[in-house]
Design an enzyme around this catalytic site. Structure first.
Site, mmCIF file in Angstrom:
data_model
loop_
_atom_site.group_PDB
_atom_site.id
_atom_site.type_symbol
_atom_site.label_atom_id
_atom_site.label_comp_id
_atom_site.label_asym_id
_atom_site.label_seq_id
_atom_site.Cartn_x
_atom_site.Cartn_y
_atom_site.Cartn_z
ATOM 1 N N GLU A 29 5.686 14.261 19.200
ATOM 2 C CA GLU A 29 6.411 14.612 20.441
ATOM 3 C C GLU A 29 5.448 14.648 21.627
ATOM 4 O OE1 GLU A 29 9.732 14.772 20.858
ATOM 5 O OE2 GLU A 29 9.795 14.180 18.765
ATOM 6 N N TRP A 89 5.308 11.323 22.858
ATOM 7 C CA TRP A 89 6.402 10.857 23.724
ATOM 8 C C TRP A 89 6.034 11.060 25.194
ATOM 9 C CZ3 TRP A 89 10.565 7.867 23.380
ATOM 10 C CH2 TRP A 89 11.094 7.605 22.128
ATOM 11 N N TRP A 99 28.947 2.470 37.851
ATOM 12 C CA TRP A 99 28.925 3.933 37.846
ATOM 13 C C TRP A 99 30.095 4.440 38.662
ATOM 14 C CZ3 TRP A 99 25.691 5.668 34.347
ATOM 15 C CH2 TRP A 99 24.545 4.931 34.042
ATOM 16 N N ASN A 133 15.365 20.464 24.346
ATOM 17 C CA ASN A 133 15.434 18.994 24.347
ATOM 18 C C ASN A 133 16.744 18.447 23.779
ATOM 19 O OD1 ASN A 133 14.269 16.259 24.588
ATOM 20 N ND2 ASN A 133 14.364 16.325 22.354
ATOM 21 N N TRP A 182 22.762 8.032 36.313
ATOM 22 C CA TRP A 182 21.718 8.912 35.752
ATOM 23 C C TRP A 182 20.807 9.464 36.843
ATOM 24 C CZ3 TRP A 182 16.685 7.494 36.625
ATOM 25 C CH2 TRP A 182 16.421 6.136 36.877
ATOM 26 N N TRP A 229 15.833 10.143 31.141
ATOM 27 C CA TRP A 229 17.176 9.824 31.662
ATOM 28 C C TRP A 229 17.529 8.374 31.376
ATOM 29 C CZ3 TRP A 229 21.336 12.492 33.065
ATOM 30 C CH2 TRP A 229 21.183 13.845 33.316
#
Ligand code: FAD
Length: 487
Positions: free
Chosen positions: A285, A288, A316, A351, A369, A392
Site C-alpha cells: 500500500e 501505491w 457527465w 480507503n 470525478w 479518483w
C-alpha cells in the site's frame, strides 16, 4: 560548495516537516555552517493547488510543532510568504547565505518552479542542492523494460520491491548551528490557517496530532498493534486496522523509509521474518503512494485530464442537488453517508469507503470525478495531488490501471460485506443506530415495525435513496457503451 566564509546555509522546508530522516537537514548540518531554516507559504506558486481548508488546519499544527522541535535544538523556523523565488532572494540578501538546500517535491507546478529557482541560483554562483525525503524511489529511478514509465501497478511494485530495502533513515541531528542573528520572521497566527467563524475543526483536533512527534507515535502504535493483522482488517472501516499515517506522510512528518524499516522490524520481532503477510500487504500500500507519484510525474495532466483519452467523451451529468446530498452525507445510502460524514468530522475517510463514495458519485450520480476530487481536496487532511487524482481516476475508470468500468460498487453489498454489523454506519449516521443489522445498510427494506422501533421515518429522519442503484448502474453502463462506441 563555495569556500567557507562563515555564511549560513538556507534550509528550505516544504513537505518534509520533520528533523529525522531529512537529508537536506543532515547535509546542511554536516557543512558545519550556521543553518537558517525557512518555510515559505507559497500558495501563490501553487495556484488552485494551494492547500484546502483541512490541509491548512493541519499545516498550522505541523509548522508549530516543527518550530518547537527546531528551537529545542538551538535553531529557529523563519516564516515567509509569497512567491518562493522572491522570498529566497530576499533571504539570501538578508543573511548572506551562499548555499540553499531542500528536499524535492514532485507536483508539476513545484517541479517547474524548483527547476527555475535552481537554475537562477546556480547562474548567480549560489549552490543549490536538492534531496529525496519523500519517496522510496523517485519517478525517474525506475522504468519498464521498454524504457518508459509504468502504467500498471503490479509490475511497478515488483520492480520497486526488487530494489530491496531502502536506505536506513538518519536520526535527527542533536543540535543545529545557529547564525549570529536570524532574519525576521512572519507570525504563524497571522497566516490565519485555522478556521475561526465558524470553527469547524473540533473533530480534527480530537482525531489528530500534527507534527513529527504525533507521526512517530502513530507509527509506533500501528506497528505494535495492527500491522500484523493489516491484511485481514484493512478493509473494515469500523476497525482501527490501517495506519492513519496519510496526513503525516503528506506533510512529510514521517517518511516512507522510516515506515518501511519500522514495519519490517515489527514483522521480524513478531515472527522472525521481516515481511509476514500483514507487513508485506502494508508495504504494497505504501507502494501505491509511490505509484501515484510516478504517474503524476510522468503524466502531469493527471489532475485535469483522463489518462485514457476516450474518457474525454464521457457524458457527465450536471447534478447540483446530487452533489450537495453527497457532500453532506444525505444520499440515503448509509455507507456513503457515513463516509462523507466521517470526512467532514475528522478530515479523513477509510480507503474502502473512499472507493465506495467515489464510485457512487461518478457512476450512480454520473457527476464528473473532478467535482469529487475538488471536494476531497478541500476537506481531507491528507489531500495529496498524486494520491487524490490517481485514485479518483482509478475509480472513474479513466486511470492508467483503473478498475474496469463495468465493476460498479453496490453500496448496500459493500456495506454488508465490509461493515457486517453496521458498526461504522451507526457511528457516523446515528439516526440509524437502532436499526437491526439486516436493514442498517438499506433502511428502505426495513419492516415498518423495525423503522418504528428505531424511531425513524424515512424522508423525515433520514432520506430516501436519491437514486435507485440498479437503475443508476444500468444508466452508467449505457453511457460507457456509448462512449466506447462513439455515439
Ligand atoms: P494505510 O492503509 O495505513 O496505508 C499506508 C499509506 O499507504 C497511506 O497513508 C498512504 O500514503 C498509502 N496508501 C494506502 N492506500 C493507498 C492508495 N490506494 N493509493 C495511494 N496511496 C495509498 N490518499 C492520500 O494520501 N491522499 C488523498 O488525497 C487520497 N485521496 C483518495 C481519493 C480516493 C477517491 C480514494 C479511493 C483513495 C484516496 N487516497 C488518498 C488513498 C487512500 O484512501 C489513503 O491513502 C488511505 O485511506 C489513508 O489511510 P491510512 O494512512 O490509514 O492508509
Amino acid at each position: 560548495m563555495p569556500a567557507d566564509t562563515g555564511a549560513p546555509v538556507l534550509l528550505w522546508f516544504r513537505r518534509d516537516l520533520r528533523l529525522s530522516d531529512n537529508p537536506a537537514l543532515t547535509a546542511a548540518v554536516s557543512t558545519g555552517r550556521p543553518v537558517v531554516p525557512v518555510f515559505i507559504r507559497d500558495d501563490e506558486d501553487a495556484g488552485d493547488r494551494a492547500p484546502g481548508g483541512a490541509s491548512r488546519w493541519w499545516l498550522h499544527g505541523s509548522l508549530k510543532a516543527l518550530a518547537e522541535d527546531l528551537s529545542g535544538r538551538g535553531s529557529r523556523l523563519i516564516l515567509r510568504s509569497g512567491n518562493a523565488a522572491d522570498a529566497i532572494d530576499d533571504l539570501l540578501k538578508e543573511t548572506g547565505a551562499e548555499v540553499v538546500f531542500w528536499n524535492r517535491r514532485y507536483e508539476p507546478w513545484a517541479t517547474r518552479r524548483d527547476e527555475a529557482i535552481k537554475t537562477s541560483l546556480k547562474e548567480r554562483g549560489i549552490e543549490a542542492k536538492s534531496f529525496n525525503a519523500a519517496l522510496l524511489c523517485e519517478p525517474w529511478e525506475i522504468e519498464t523494460k521498454d524504457g518508459g514509465p509504468y502504467k500498471v501497478f503490479t509490475p511497478f511494485w515488483k520492480a520497486l520491491r526488487g530494489l530491496g530495502d531502502p536506505e536506513r533513515p538518519e536520526a535527527a541531528p542533536d543540535g543545529i548551528p545557529a547564525p549570529d542573528a536570524f532574519p525576521k520572521t512572519e507570525n504563524l497566527d497571522d497566516w490565519k490557517l485555522l478556521p475561526e467563524k465558524p470553527d469547524w475543526a473540533g473533530g480534527l483536533r480530537e482525531a489528530w496530532t500534527p507534527g513529527e512527534k504525533g507521526a512517530r507515535e502513530r507509527l509506533a502504535t500501528f506497528v505494535d498493534e495492527a500491522v500484523m493483522a493489516y491484511a485481514d482488517k484493512r478493509n473494515l472501516p469500523a476497525k482501527a486496522g490501517t495506519s492513519r499515517l496519510s496526513p503525516h506522510l503528506h506533510f512529510g512528518e514521517v517518511g516512507p523509509r522510516q515506515i518501511w524499516h519500522a514495519a519490517i522490524a515489527a514483522g521480524m520481532s513478531a515472527t522472525g521474518q521481516p515481511t509476514p503477510k500483514g507487513v508485506e500487504t502494508f508495504l504494497s500500500e505504501i507502494a501505491w503512494r509511490e505509484f501515484s507519484w510516478h504517474l503524476l510525474f510522468h503524466f502531469p495532466t493527471l489532475p485535469e485530464e483522463p489518462l485514457r483519452p476516450e474518457f474525454s467523451d464521457f457524458e457527465w451529468k450536471d447534478d447540483d442537488g446530487g452533489l450537495k446530498a453527497w457532500q453532506q452525507g444525505m444520499t440515503g445510502y448509509p455507507i456513503v453517508d457515513a463516509g462523507m460524514r466521517e470526512l467532514w468530522a475528522t478530515g479523513w475517510m477509510h480507503n474502502r469507503v473512499r472507493m465506495i463514495v467515489a464510485s457512487f458519485l461518478v457512476k450512480d450520480l454520473l457527476v464528473h470525478w473532478r467535482e469529487g476530487e475538488v471536494w476531497f481536496w478541500d476537506t481531507l487532511v491528507d489531500a495529496d495531488l498524486a494520491n487524490n487524482t490517481a485514485s479518483w481516476q482509478w475509480v472513474a475508470g479513466s486511470g492508467a490501471d483503473a478498475a474496469p468500468y463495468f465493476r460498479v460498487f453496490n453500496p448496500v453489498l459493500q456495506g454488508e460485506k465490509f461493515d457486517p454489523d453496521g458498526e461504522y454506519v451507526r457511528r457516523w449516521v446515528p439516526e440509524l443506530k437502532d436499526l437491526p443489522a439486516n436493514a442498517v445498510h438499506a433502511p428502505w427494506t426495513a419492516k415498518p415495525m423495525e423503522l418504528k422501533e428505531a424511531g425513524i421515518e424515512l424522508g423525515r429522519d433520514y432520506p430516501h435513496p436519491i437514486v435507485d442503484h440498479a437503475t443508476a448502474r444500468k444508466r452508467a453502463l449505457e453511457r460507457y457503451r456509448r462512449m466506447k462506441d462513439g455515439n
